[in-house]
Design an enzyme around this catalytic site. Structure first.
Site, PDB file in Angstrom:
ATOM      1  N   SER A 116       0.948  -1.332   0.034  1.00 40.78           N
ATOM      2  CA  SER A 116       0.042  -0.010  -0.056  1.00 40.78           C
ATOM      3  C   SER A 116       0.855   1.213   0.151  1.00 40.78           C
ATOM      4  O   SER A 116       0.264   2.439   0.071  1.00 40.78           O
ATOM      5  CB  SER A 116      -0.877  -0.105   1.121  1.00 40.78           C
ATOM      6  N   HIS A 159      -2.358  -2.502  -6.004  1.00 44.22           N
ATOM      7  CA  HIS A 159      -2.998  -2.050  -4.763  1.00 44.22           C
ATOM      8  C   HIS A 159      -4.115  -2.244  -4.663  1.00 44.22           C
ATOM      9  O   HIS A 159      -5.404  -1.392  -5.110  1.00 44.22           O
ATOM     10  CB  HIS A 159      -2.517  -0.888  -4.196  1.00 44.22           C
ATOM     11  N   GLU A 173      -5.388   0.183  -7.387  1.00 47.86           N
ATOM     12  CA  GLU A 173      -4.466   1.269  -7.861  1.00 47.86           C
ATOM     13  C   GLU A 173      -3.380   0.391  -8.532  1.00 47.86           C
ATOM     14  O   GLU A 173      -2.868  -0.560  -8.048  1.00 47.86           O
ATOM     15  CB  GLU A 173      -3.837   1.894  -6.572  1.00 47.86           C
ATOM     16  N   ASN A 206      -3.329   6.311  -0.673  1.00 50.20           N
ATOM     17  CA  ASN A 206      -2.488   6.555   0.796  1.00 50.20           C
ATOM     18  C   ASN A 206      -1.708   8.033   1.140  1.00 50.20           C
ATOM     19  O   ASN A 206      -1.831   8.278   2.115  1.00 50.20           O
ATOM     20  CB  ASN A 206      -1.770   5.329   1.344  1.00 50.20           C
TER      21      ASN A 206
HETATM   22  N1  CAA Z   1     -15.173  -9.149   3.064  1.00 54.36           N
HETATM   23  C1  CAA Z   1     -16.040  -9.262   2.375  1.00 54.36           C
HETATM   24  N2  CAA Z   1     -17.353  -8.669   2.350  1.00 54.36           N
HETATM   25  C2  CAA Z   1     -17.579  -7.780   3.190  1.00 54.36           C
HETATM   26  C3  CAA Z   1     -16.660  -7.466   4.327  1.00 54.36           C
HETATM   27  C4  CAA Z   1     -15.429  -8.178   4.264  1.00 54.36           C
HETATM   28  N3  CAA Z   1     -14.431  -8.063   5.105  1.00 54.36           N
HETATM   29  N4  CAA Z   1     -16.931  -6.506   5.213  1.00 54.36           N
HETATM   30  C5  CAA Z   1     -18.180  -6.161   4.946  1.00 54.36           C
HETATM   31  N5  CAA Z   1     -18.602  -6.931   3.612  1.00 54.36           N
HETATM   32  C6  CAA Z   1     -19.792  -6.781   2.710  1.00 54.36           C
HETATM   33  C7  CAA Z   1     -20.666  -7.523   3.637  1.00 54.36           C
HETATM   34  O1  CAA Z   1     -21.035  -8.888   3.323  1.00 54.36           O
HETATM   35  C8  CAA Z   1     -22.151  -6.703   2.686  1.00 54.36           C
HETATM   36  O2  CAA Z   1     -22.401  -7.496   1.692  1.00 54.36           O
HETATM   37  P1  CAA Z   1     -24.012  -7.370   0.991  1.00 54.36           P
HETATM   38  O3  CAA Z   1     -24.175  -5.945   0.892  1.00 54.36           O
HETATM   39  O4  CAA Z   1     -23.766  -8.255  -0.308  1.00 54.36           O
HETATM   40  O5  CAA Z   1     -24.783  -8.198   2.180  1.00 54.36           O
HETATM   41  C9  CAA Z   1     -21.383  -5.483   2.480  1.00 54.36           C
HETATM   42  O6  CAA Z   1     -20.227  -5.635   2.405  1.00 54.36           O
HETATM   43  C10 CAA Z   1     -21.901  -4.313   3.418  1.00 54.36           C
HETATM   44  O7  CAA Z   1     -21.553  -4.698   4.708  1.00 54.36           O
HETATM   45  P2  CAA Z   1     -22.237  -4.483   6.090  1.00 54.36           P
HETATM   46  O8  CAA Z   1     -23.635  -4.379   5.972  1.00 54.36           O
HETATM   47  O9  CAA Z   1     -21.749  -5.811   6.860  1.00 54.36           O
HETATM   48  O10 CAA Z   1     -21.530  -3.175   6.618  1.00 54.36           O
HETATM   49  P3  CAA Z   1     -21.627  -1.877   6.263  1.00 54.36           P
HETATM   50  O11 CAA Z   1     -22.806  -1.544   5.072  1.00 54.36           O
HETATM   51  O12 CAA Z   1     -21.150  -0.812   7.176  1.00 54.36           O
HETATM   52  O13 CAA Z   1     -20.314  -1.768   5.168  1.00 54.36           O
HETATM   53  C11 CAA Z   1     -18.091  -1.627   4.575  1.00 54.36           C
HETATM   54  C12 CAA Z   1     -19.019  -2.144   5.527  1.00 54.36           C
HETATM   55  C13 CAA Z   1     -18.070  -2.139   3.192  1.00 54.36           C
HETATM   56  C14 CAA Z   1     -16.636  -1.835   5.235  1.00 54.36           C
HETATM   57  C15 CAA Z   1     -18.400   0.057   4.447  1.00 54.36           C
HETATM   58  O14 CAA Z   1     -18.298   0.450   5.694  1.00 54.36           O
HETATM   59  C16 CAA Z   1     -17.135   0.910   3.839  1.00 54.36           C
HETATM   60  O15 CAA Z   1     -17.154   0.919   2.667  1.00 54.36           O
HETATM   61  N6  CAA Z   1     -16.253   1.251   4.563  1.00 54.36           N
HETATM   62  C17 CAA Z   1     -15.297   2.165   4.029  1.00 54.36           C
HETATM   63  C18 CAA Z   1     -14.073   1.084   3.552  1.00 54.36           C
HETATM   64  C19 CAA Z   1     -12.900   1.820   2.942  1.00 54.36           C
HETATM   65  O16 CAA Z   1     -12.858   2.830   2.876  1.00 54.36           O
HETATM   66  N7  CAA Z   1     -12.103   1.006   2.429  1.00 54.36           N
HETATM   67  C20 CAA Z   1     -10.700   1.588   1.960  1.00 54.36           C
HETATM   68  C21 CAA Z   1      -9.824   1.533   3.169  1.00 54.36           C
HETATM   69  S1  CAA Z   1      -8.273   2.061   2.619  1.00 54.36           S
HETATM   70  C22 CAA Z   1      -7.460   0.738   1.938  1.00 54.36           C
HETATM   71  O17 CAA Z   1      -7.840  -0.429   1.991  1.00 54.36           O
HETATM   72  C23 CAA Z   1      -5.898   1.017   1.352  1.00 54.36           C
HETATM   73  C24 CAA Z   1      -5.025   1.015   2.193  1.00 54.36           C
HETATM   74  O18 CAA Z   1      -3.961   0.588   1.662  1.00 54.36           O
HETATM   75  C25 CAA Z   1      -4.926   1.360   3.688  1.00 54.36           C
END
Ligand code: CAA
Length: 282
Positions: free
Chosen positions: A119, A140, A152, A190
């Site tokens: 990342s 990424h 990415e 990031n």
């Molecule tokens: N693996 C697979 N699927 C997952 C999951 C996981 N770990 N966590 C949640 N899901 C799925 C659920 O199964 C659900 O699927 P359906 O809609 O088909 O039922 C869907 O995602 C929504 O989940 P929830 O209803 O449990 O919860 P939510 O609506 O609060 O969503 C979330 C959870 C998807 C994490 C949402 O909060 C979100 O998009 N958050 C932001 C995530 C983000 O910004 N990620 C980028 C991080 S930065 C990065 O990754 C880069 C780095 O290098 C640091």
């Protein structure tokens, strides 16, 4: 180039997600980690999540069976001999990644591609540690991998253009939207995300607001799915700190210095969701 067989090294939350996405797209996926028990645990996690999707009526059991049939736990990277691409998805630690990359370079066939899910770490540096720098690409993924649309893509200085294009297409056939970032510390996502998460820590330390108020302000005020503290917990505070250090060291500007609050939480082992406690409790 055709990518039929994929090797994924590292089956933590990112690696397991990559395996699931590749298998869902019809690729045969070899999964390796420090030992087979870790891989089997990851496989169990994937099966459980897919089971939930079936229970919610989002997927057919037959589709789950197909994905699971494409996932193969292996003892180690010695089994990666005939993969078309190996994707490294280990912890964000430069020495570890260089070591694993060298091992993968020796294990896979000469024409195969080496990708890293790093990342923030230099793809150019990782490529230079291999005998095939022209076939090394940054790929990424975002967390959670099966849900997030973006990958990415990062070419190193030595990456061959045609190789890069092939891997971009691969990510797209896995249903992802790709962007291209120059190989600079933190890449695009990031470079912007980590200073924001870090700033939330500084702001809280200064008494600007509680963790809950800062998270709620961003979530509802900016219509983000999560506030910065909940998001940092999802990513893992050790990972956030590691990337903050890469930005600080690589760009040399004090504005990127990691917040003492973030450092303390990592020292305490409160790393976020994966340890049951981070900025929030789980
Ligand atoms: N693996 C697979 N699927 C997952 C999951 C996981 N770990 N966590 C949640 N899901 C799925 C659920 O199964 C659900 O699927 P359906 O809609 O088909 O039922 C869907 O995602 C929504 O989940 P929830 O209803 O449990 O919860 P939510 O609506 O609060 O969503 C979330 C959870 C998807 C994490 C949402 O909060 C979100 O998009 N958050 C932001 C995530 C983000 O910004 N990620 C980028 C991080 S930065 C990065 O990754 C880069 C780095 O290098 C640091």
């Amino acid at each position: 180039m055709e990518f039929k067989k994929i090797g994924v090294l590292g089956t933590g939350q990112m690696g397991a997600g990559i395996c699931q996405v590749a298998a869902a797209a019809g690729c045969e996926v070899l999964m390796a980690d420090l030992n087979i028990d870790i891989v089997k645990k990851a496989l169990g996690g994937i099966e459980k999540r897919l089971g939930k999707a079936v229970a919610k009526g989002r997927m057919e059991q037959a589709a789950v069976d197909k994905i699971m049939a494409n996932l193969h736990p292996v003892e180690g990277i010695a089994d990666f001999k005939d993969v078309d691409i190996a994707i490294e998805a280990a912890t964000e630690n430069i020495d570890l990644k260089l070591k694993l990359f060298k091992g993968l370079d020796e294990a896979i066939k000469p024409e195969a591609i080496l990708a890293s899910n790093t990342s923030s770490i230099s793809i150019t540096l990782m490529a230079a540690a291999t005998s095939r720098p022209d076939k090394v690409v940054g790929m990424h993924f975002m967390n959670p991998v099966p849900v997030m649309k973006l990958v990415e893509m990062i070419p190193g200085l030595q990456t061959d253009d045609a190789v890069f294009e092939d891997v971009v297409k691969l990510a797209q056939t896995w249903g992802k939207t790709t962007t291209v970032s120059k190989d600079f510390p933190g890449f695009i996502v990031n470079r912007l995300l980590i200073p924001y998460l870090n700033e939330a820590c500084f702001a809280h330390t200064e008494g600007l607001g509680t963790i809950e108020d800062i998270d709620t302000s961003i979530k509802l005020g900016l219509n983000n799915p999560m506030g910065p503290f909940a998001l940092a917990d999802l990513i893992g505070l050790d990972t956030v700190l590691a990337i903050a250090n890469v930005l600080h060291d690589g760009l040399g500007d004090p504005k990127y210095r990691p917040s003492p609050m973030l450092i303390k939480y990592v020292e305490a082992g409160w790393l976020g969701r994966k340890t049951g406690r981070g900025f929030l409790q789980y």
